[in-house]
Write a protein that holds these residues in place. Structure first.
Motif, PDB file in Angstrom:
ATOM      1  N   TYR A 292       0.905  -1.121  -0.095  1.00  0.00           N
ATOM      2  CA  TYR A 292       0.109  -0.090   0.018  1.00  0.00           C
ATOM      3  C   TYR A 292       0.949   1.331  -0.038  1.00  0.00           C
ATOM      4  N   PHE A 293       2.091   1.123   0.123  1.00  0.00           N
ATOM      5  CA  PHE A 293       2.983   2.381   0.382  1.00  0.00           C
ATOM      6  C   PHE A 293       3.309   2.908  -1.188  1.00  0.00           C
ATOM      7  N   PRO A 294       3.719   2.105  -1.954  1.00  0.00           N
ATOM      8  CA  PRO A 294       4.146   2.571  -3.468  1.00  0.00           C
ATOM      9  C   PRO A 294       2.896   3.120  -4.081  1.00  0.00           C
ATOM     10  N   ILE A 295       2.795   3.995  -4.902  1.00  0.00           N
ATOM     11  CA  ILE A 295       1.934   4.740  -5.502  1.00  0.00           C
ATOM     12  C   ILE A 295       0.895   3.753  -6.424  1.00  0.00           C
ATOM     13  N   PRO A 296       1.516   2.850  -7.482  1.00  0.00           N
ATOM     14  CA  PRO A 296       0.696   2.257  -8.104  1.00  0.00           C
ATOM     15  C   PRO A 296       0.425   0.715  -7.666  1.00  0.00           C
ATOM     16  N   SER A 297       0.215   0.819  -6.141  1.00  0.00           N
ATOM     17  CA  SER A 297      -0.009  -0.570  -5.630  1.00  0.00           C
ATOM     18  C   SER A 297      -1.242  -1.060  -6.169  1.00  0.00           C
ATOM     19  N   ASP A 298      -2.362  -0.262  -6.261  1.00  0.00           N
ATOM     20  CA  ASP A 298      -3.712  -0.789  -6.667  1.00  0.00           C
ATOM     21  C   ASP A 298      -3.752  -1.168  -8.220  1.00  0.00           C
ATOM     22  N   ILE A 299      -3.008  -0.620  -8.764  1.00  0.00           N
ATOM     23  CA  ILE A 299      -3.019  -0.974 -10.270  1.00  0.00           C
ATOM     24  C   ILE A 299      -2.181  -2.451 -10.203  1.00  0.00           C
TER      25      ILE A 299
END
Length: 822
Positions: A292-299
């Motif tokens: 969840y920390f990196p920006i594109p984690s949801d993608i």
């Protein structure tokens, strides 16, 4: 897939209903009828765990090979069925040379009453069974007078706020002193049978005959629970309905049992405690932090769910029943359902932009967008298309350009690029997570708004045609002439040229209305034809699959061939260049900032529309298995619209009602009846990319047949709008509750919210939804230009209203029942 999806996987629960009776003749009425008391008791029992309970797997293996299987039984009398079964069982205990049993009261196709004779002729006691048929038939019911089944097992579907009976099958159990060993018989009925209030659409009946005294793991209830667990799977029942032979029927059950045992065994192993539990817990915690920390984690999470299924999206549909036929019928449906609206919206855009966005550009945009999305999207069942709100937005942009003397193509491209920029930010930062606050009521309000937009567009075209051809000065002169002609024929003969200078085209307006209504009537008639008793089931389903293309083709031929002498409005298919890239020559900082504001508003609209379409497609009721991909889909939409903007082509996003209709066309359904109301339940959906890909390839090829497309009358396009609007109302709970305002209370459907929510609260909730819908319509259809820019903001405000204000008006427990996703 089991119906009880909301319950834990290991402890999936169904309802076993065991009717125990005690009858007492207390008195007799004057007419001679005896008054008796019947005691009913319902018990709740769990599904069989084949991994933990060894007896379940052994019972299936033992009895499925020796079970009596009756296919396509026409007679639905329980007594007759039981008598045939008992006589066949008696024969297995006697030396015989095989053969089939026939009965005048029971008609079974293809002599499928043969049984695999693996039954052991000897029994534990050393004596041959002598079944007393009359005694067993009496034990089957409460008594001779009360014809209620004594012992039954039936599954229920349970959610947080509701439960319903699974009425497509029933397990009937019976014990008798003359039964010395267990027997199992399975009957598949040719037509649904009504076996009582809670089993009105039975297609399968499982008979369990058991001795009076039996080991606890082998008694009638445990044996019935074993087979009930198997038949509780809705997908298994769908396969069994298509089985042509007894061997195929048995092999399907056998294979399903093996798969179920493997799944439950794997689940049991995964639930065992790990000696390195503390280490794993810390690893999982750190993994969550990394996720969840990196920006594109949801993608990345979306890709991890969908990429393993990417290749199977192209071929696994051919491994399903009627897979190739479904690919063809769905591709043809999408071809017409996407091509004709794109033409209609292209006509609107052409009129609004002085042909700078023409009909061929709209068709080309639909082709490229559909192919691009079907290949790269995470959820391929979503159908992308330009929509009525986007058409209104294009009109706003063109009007602003006219007011401020700006180049439309440059402004249009800048707005589209800003929109793509914001959508990329939304997808990277996981903004789609906020859609968890978007409930079913909000989605259905917007879906109904889209249906109203289709109705309004079609009605406007019909009204415009009548105003141009029916209520005209020429027609008034014709009316005046014929009135005077009836009075003085000789005098009016000399004034014919003066009164009839211009033709009256009322025949055109009447034909326009007939073709539009004829298209929607024929389409809905064929769409509902599956529910009629006419023809065979396969032919009814075929007509339903091709309802839209058949209605469009027939009405187009009627309008263009049978009535070719009547002038109908048509659209132009110019032969100009389609792919002309926008050149940014004369732009300034004010224009960039202004288009940024417009692009942000447009991005809100696309964000909500795309995610609402995705939420409806991924609804739990659709039973999709390959996972969601909201962030990936939004990213793909951003890239797609950025490319389309550079060439001045129409924007697009996930469209309603086409996306839910796409799911319905690819689905297998099962009908259930409760208190006279028919409910269609999805069994499974074929998740594939081929249907959208093939249909949009053919849409691109249609640009080579522009002269053919010009032959489609405009009223047929309006009829298509009406068809899409009406068919999208199926399953819309908001619309169903609106109809309750005009429905007699005794005729209310037995929905879960009818049982759990007071009537006043139901009507209050619906009334508040109507207010929100009215504001949405005012903003969308208002002639005031800037109100259309507020439309996305109001959609966001509706979500806030649902969670902040509505719970203060209606209790949360009632909202949960009214607004839950089924």
């Amino acid at each position: 897939m089991y119906d009880c999806q909301s319950l834990p996987v290991v402890e999936v629960v169904n309802t076993g209903t065991t009717f125990l009776e005690t009858t007492t003749t207390s008195s007799s009425r004057e007419d001679g009828a005896q008054i008796q008391l019947v005691y009913n008791k319902s018990e709740h029992i769990p599904l069989k765990d084949f991994a933990a309970e060894i007896r379940g797997g052994k019972d299936i293996k033992e009895f499925i090979l020796s079970a009596l299987v009756l296919l396509d039984v026409q007679d639905t009398s329980i007594g007759d069925l039981l008598e045939i079964i008992l006589r066949r069982i008696k024969q297995t205990n006697q030396p015989h040379n095989g053969g089939t049993i026939t009965s005048p009261s029971l008609s079974v196709s293809n002599a499928t009453t043969t049984m695999i004779s693996n039954t052991v002729s000897s029994i534990a006691s050393g004596h041959r069974e002598n079944l007393n048929i009359e005694e067993i038939k009496q034990a089957l019911f409460v008594n001779d007078r009360v014809r209620i089944l004594a012992k039954t097992l039936q599954a229920t579907t349970a959610t947080e706020t509701n439960w319903t009976y699974d009425q497509s099958w029933l397990a009937i159990m019976c014990t008798s002193p003359s039964i010395l060993k267990r027997h199992v018989a399975i009957a598949r009925l040719k037509n649904p049978c009504n076996l009582g209030r809670n089993c009105q659409e039975a297609r399968f009946i499982v008979f369990i005959l058991s001795p009076m005294k039996e080991k606890g793991t082998k008694n009638f209830l445990e044996t019935g629970r074993t087979f009930a667990t198997i038949f509780a799977d809705i997908e298994l029942r769908a396969k069994l309905l298509k089985a042509a032979t007894q061997q195929e029927f048995i092999s399907i059950i056998d294979k399903h049992t093996d798969n179920l045992m493997e799944q439950q065994t794997a689940l049991t192993r995964s639930s065992l405690p790990d000696p390195f539990d503390d280490i794993n817990t810390n690893a999982e915690a750190s993994k969550d932090k990394i996720y969840y920390f990196p920006i594109p984690s949801d993608i990345c999470m979306d890709l991890s769910r969908r990429l393993p299924h990417y290749l199977s999206d192209y071929y696994d549909i051919f491994q399903t029943h009627r897979g190739p036929q479904k690919v063809l019928s769905t591709a043809v449906f999408l071809y017409f359902a996407c091509l004709l609206p794109s033409i209609a919206f292209g006509v609107l855009n052409s009129q609004a932009t002085n042909n700078q966005i023409s009909v061929p550009k709209a068709v080309a945009s639909q082709c490229l967008g559909g192919i691009f999305f079907s290949i790269f999207a995470g959820q391929p069942l979503i159908v992308v298309m330009t929509t009525a709100p986007l058409t209104l937005y294009v009109k706003v942009i063109y009007t602003l350009c006219y007011w401020y003397e700006l180049d439309f193509r440059q402004t249009y491209a800048l707005v589209g690029l800003w929109n793509s920029f914001f959508l990329i930010l939304y997808s990277i930062f996981g903004v789609s997570k906020i859609m968890k606050w978007s409930t079913r009521s909000t989605e259905e309000i917007f879906a109904l708004f889209v249906s109203i937009a289709f109705l309004v567009d079609a009605s406007r075209h019909i009204y415009k045609n009548f105003s141009l051809t029916y209520s005209t000065v020429a027609c008034e002169q014709h009316d005046e002439y014929w009135e005077k002609y009836e009075i003085n024929k000789s005098a009016m003969m000399n004034l014919t040229g003066e009164f009839l200078q211009k033709p009256c085209l009322r025949d055109s307006s009447l034909l326009y209305l007939l073709l539009a209504l004829g298209t929607v009537w024929l389409g809905t008639f064929l769409y509902k034809f599956k529910q009629t008793p006419y023809l065979t089931s396969a032919k009814r389903e075929l007509l339903t699959d091709y309802a839209l293309p058949v209605s469009v083709i027939i009405m187009s031929l009627i309008g263009s061939i049978l009535f070719n002498q009547i002038n109908l409005p048509s659209f132009t298919m110019d032969s100009g260049h389609i792919f002309v890239m926008v050149k940014f020559k004369s732009i300034n900082i004010k224009q960039i900032i202004g288009t940024g504001v417009l692009g942000f508003s447009l991005s809100l609209l696309m964000f909500l529309d795309q995610n609402i379409a995705g939420a409806i497609v991924n609804s739990p009721a659709n039973k999709l298995k390959k996972g969601k991909a909201f962030h990936v889909d939004l990213f793909v939409i951003a890239i797609l619209n950025g490319l389309l903007s550079l060439f001045g082509l129409t924007w697009m996003h996930g469209a309603l009602p086409l996306s839910p209709l796409h799911v319905k066309v690819l689905a297998d359904t099962e009908e259930r009846v409760e208190q006279g109301h028919i409910q269609s339940v999805i069994v499974k959906v074929r998740e594939t990319r081929l249907t959208a890909l093939i249909s949009h390839i053919f849409i691109g090829m249609s640009l080579l047949m522009r002269h053919v497309l010009k032959g489609i009358p405009m009223p047929v396009l309006d009829g298509l709008f009406l068809y899409l609007a009406l068919t999208s109302l199926d399953g819309n709970q908001f619309f169903e509750r609106v109809t309750l305002f005009f429905t007699e209370q005794a005729a209310y459907p037995p929905n879960h919210y009818i049982r759990q929510v007071p009537q006043r609260k139901i009507h209050l909730f619906t009334f508040l939804q109507l207010i929100q819908l009215s504001i949405l319509c005012i903003l969308g259809f208002s002639p005031i230009l800037y109100t259309k820019l507020i439309l996305p903001i109001w959609l966001v405000a509706m979500v806030a209203f649902r969670y902040r204000i509505l719970p203060k008006i209606i209790a949360t427990k009632y909202l949960r029942a009214l607004d839950q996703r089924l």
